[in-house]
Write a protein that holds these residues in place. Structure first.
Motif, PDB file in Angstrom:
ATOM      1  N   VAL A 266       0.950  -1.037   0.132  1.00 54.81           N
ATOM      2  CA  VAL A 266      -0.212  -0.121  -0.333  1.00 54.81           C
ATOM      3  C   VAL A 266       0.862   1.045   0.036  1.00 54.81           C
ATOM      4  O   VAL A 266       1.247   2.241  -0.490  1.00 54.81           O
ATOM      5  CB  VAL A 266      -1.089  -0.319   1.494  1.00 54.81           C
ATOM      6  N   TYR A 267       1.907   0.752   1.035  1.00 58.41           N
ATOM      7  CA  TYR A 267       2.836   1.837   0.685  1.00 58.41           C
ATOM      8  C   TYR A 267       3.804   2.592  -1.034  1.00 58.41           C
ATOM      9  O   TYR A 267       3.681   3.490  -1.145  1.00 58.41           O
ATOM     10  CB  TYR A 267       4.079   2.509   2.090  1.00 58.41           C
ATOM     11  N   LEU A 268       3.880   1.169  -1.278  1.00 50.99           N
ATOM     12  CA  LEU A 268       5.134   1.211  -2.423  1.00 50.99           C
ATOM     13  C   LEU A 268       4.203   1.897  -3.312  1.00 50.99           C
ATOM     14  O   LEU A 268       3.974   2.988  -3.891  1.00 50.99           O
ATOM     15  CB  LEU A 268       4.957  -0.384  -2.500  1.00 50.99           C
ATOM     16  N   GLU A 269       2.783   1.019  -3.539  1.00 52.23           N
ATOM     17  CA  GLU A 269       1.786   1.777  -4.389  1.00 52.23           C
ATOM     18  C   GLU A 269       1.192   3.721  -4.665  1.00 52.23           C
ATOM     19  O   GLU A 269       1.284   4.159  -5.247  1.00 52.23           O
ATOM     20  CB  GLU A 269       0.113   0.969  -4.633  1.00 52.23           C
ATOM     21  N   ARG A 270       1.394   3.871  -3.207  1.00 47.93           N
ATOM     22  CA  ARG A 270       1.100   5.632  -3.296  1.00 47.93           C
ATOM     23  C   ARG A 270       3.101   5.765  -3.422  1.00 47.93           C
ATOM     24  O   ARG A 270       2.306   7.270  -4.139  1.00 47.93           O
ATOM     25  CB  ARG A 270       0.460   6.386  -1.753  1.00 47.93           C
ATOM     26  N   LYS A 271       3.203   5.414  -3.500  1.00 47.34           N
ATOM     27  CA  LYS A 271       5.573   6.909  -3.690  1.00 47.34           C
ATOM     28  C   LYS A 271       5.385   6.357  -5.321  1.00 47.34           C
ATOM     29  O   LYS A 271       5.715   7.067  -6.026  1.00 47.34           O
ATOM     30  CB  LYS A 271       6.027   5.440  -3.110  1.00 47.34           C
ATOM     31  N   VAL A 272       4.905   5.343  -6.017  1.00 45.22           N
ATOM     32  CA  VAL A 272       4.991   5.030  -6.794  1.00 45.22           C
ATOM     33  C   VAL A 272       4.088   5.702  -7.606  1.00 45.22           C
ATOM     34  O   VAL A 272       4.668   6.547  -8.897  1.00 45.22           O
ATOM     35  CB  VAL A 272       5.206   3.025  -7.379  1.00 45.22           C
TER      36      VAL A 272
ATOM     37  N   ASP B 169       3.874  12.920 -10.451  1.00 44.07           N
ATOM     38  CA  ASP B 169       4.686  13.879 -10.423  1.00 44.07           C
ATOM     39  C   ASP B 169       3.883  14.857  -9.340  1.00 44.07           C
ATOM     40  O   ASP B 169       3.960  15.520  -8.789  1.00 44.07           O
ATOM     41  CB  ASP B 169       5.590  15.031 -11.660  1.00 44.07           C
ATOM     42  N   ARG B 170       3.517  13.775  -7.817  1.00 40.40           N
ATOM     43  CA  ARG B 170       3.256  14.305  -6.867  1.00 40.40           C
ATOM     44  C   ARG B 170       3.643  13.796  -5.969  1.00 40.40           C
ATOM     45  O   ARG B 170       4.836  13.379  -5.943  1.00 40.40           O
ATOM     46  CB  ARG B 170       2.067  13.439  -6.825  1.00 40.40           C
ATOM     47  N   MET B 171       3.905  14.180  -4.643  1.00 42.22           N
ATOM     48  CA  MET B 171       4.490  13.945  -3.527  1.00 42.22           C
ATOM     49  C   MET B 171       3.832  12.564  -2.375  1.00 42.22           C
ATOM     50  O   MET B 171       4.959  11.620  -2.194  1.00 42.22           O
ATOM     51  CB  MET B 171       4.176  15.045  -2.376  1.00 42.22           C
TER      52      MET B 171
END
Length: 361
Positions: A20-26, A32-34
């Protein structure tokens, strides 16, 4: 067996936390978001904040819903997905149940989630949820055909339904000779070379196309974009789980990420060498020997789990890349791709695999 169970009990929830964390960061990187930044260092505690929020949410059951179907559906999907991990081999001598018909069991038990999706949509007594459930059933049943054909290509080449035997055949610990491209007449025995030269996509080069078919069909099985029509938020609010809240909604998300991990593990086992190392022995450089643990040893467990999970996570990253890059297909495009493109390609590859097995022997 208890040791294997403990590993799976830690692996799946641990992957959900990371996934879940990885998908948000990917997704943030691609668009091009934070991404999450405020809750903990680099937003690492965001998932735990979400979990705490879900635990506090009220578990609402619509008054007009079929209460039994509505409450049971998330558990049917959850059990059907996570039961599939019982036959997944993580390393040499670490194979869960070790069923000799692991491929057949996996295809069968995972198909049960269709029933849970239909129960969720019908039991909600909501037209958007019902539309989402109907889309899910049509989509999953349609794409199970090319998925099954791509898997049968590997079964025909390996002559077994046992996932652990298929794993052993793709490395230096194979009990039978492994010939380059699977053709015995070439006389190039790569059994002691190992590495990627023993993988099924090299033993039968057409299996690379079969893996592409498998990967596309697995996206549809997971309801992942661009095949996320059952959850099309632009027209169905949230699809079959529109009426769900709290931890029952979380069970749907947990099952989705569990399904992602399961199909990527299966793809790695069938096509990409399973727990075997990708490095071959090159003359005096015994890379395959150095990076493969001997069966039955702790080093064998560690290297096997490392290589298999590494390949699976690579597939998951491609799934995430596809989700945040490609637009959602229309229903007619979805059915056209499944029935008129992937299914015929799967049939041709199935025929080629049979011929390849024949001439290889």
């Amino acid at each position: 067996m208890p040791f294997t169970l403990i590993i799976f009990l830690l692996l799946v929830p641990g992957f959900v936390v990371i996934g879940v964390y990885l998908e948000r960061k990917v997704s943030a990187f691609i668009q091009d978001r934070m991404g999450p930044m405020e809750v903990g260092k680099w937003g690492l505690l965001q998932l735990f904040a979400d979990l705490l929020k879900l635990l506090q949410k009220e578990d609402i059951v619509p008054k007009a819903a079929d209460r039994r179907l509505f409450l049971l559906a998330p558990f049917v999907i959850f059990v059907s997905v996570f039961a599939g991990f019982a036959v997944v081999p993580l390393a040499p001598d670490l194979a869960g149940s070790g069923a000799s018909v692991g491929v057949f069991f996996l295809l069968t038990i995972v198909s049960v989630d269709v029933i849970g999706l239909l129960m969720a949509g019908w039991g909600s007594n909501n037209k958007f949820a019902l539309f989402g459930a109907m889309r899910a059933v049509a989509q999953i049943i349609s794409y199970e055909i090319p998925l099954g054909l791509s898997i049968l290509c590997v079964v025909m080449l390996s002559q077994t339904l046992d996932l652990q035997i298929i794993s052993f055949q793709q490395g230096i610990y194979s009990n039978e000779p492994v010939y380059l491209f699977g053709i015995k007449d070439l006389g190039i025995d790569v059994t002691n070379v190992g590495g990627f030269l023993s993988w099924n996509i090299v033993r039968n080069p057409f299996l690379l196309l079969a893996y592409i078919v498998f990967f596309i069909a697995s996206l549809a099985e997971c309801n992942r974009a661009p095949f996320d029509l059952p959850e099309g938020e632009s027209e169905l609010v949230a699809g079959f789980h529109t009426e769900y809240s709290g931890m029952r909604w979380a069970l749907f998300m947990l099952s989705e990420y569990g399904m992602m991990l399961l199909v990527c593990l299966l793809g790695a086992i069938l096509f990409l060498g399973s727990w075997n190392t990708p490095f071959p022995n090159i003359g005096p450089l015994k890379l395959a020997d150095w990076t493969s643990g001997e069966p039955g040893t702790w080093f064998g467990y560690i290297t096997g789990i490392f290589w298999l999970l590494g390949k699976a996570i690579f597939g998951i990253l491609i799934q995430m890349w596809a989700r945040w890059t490609l637009p959602r297909l229309r229903v007619d495009q979805l059915m056209y791709l499944g029935w008129k493109v992937l299914t015929p390609v799967g049939l041709v590859l199935f025929f080629i695999s049979g011929v390849w097995r024949l001439i290889g022997i």
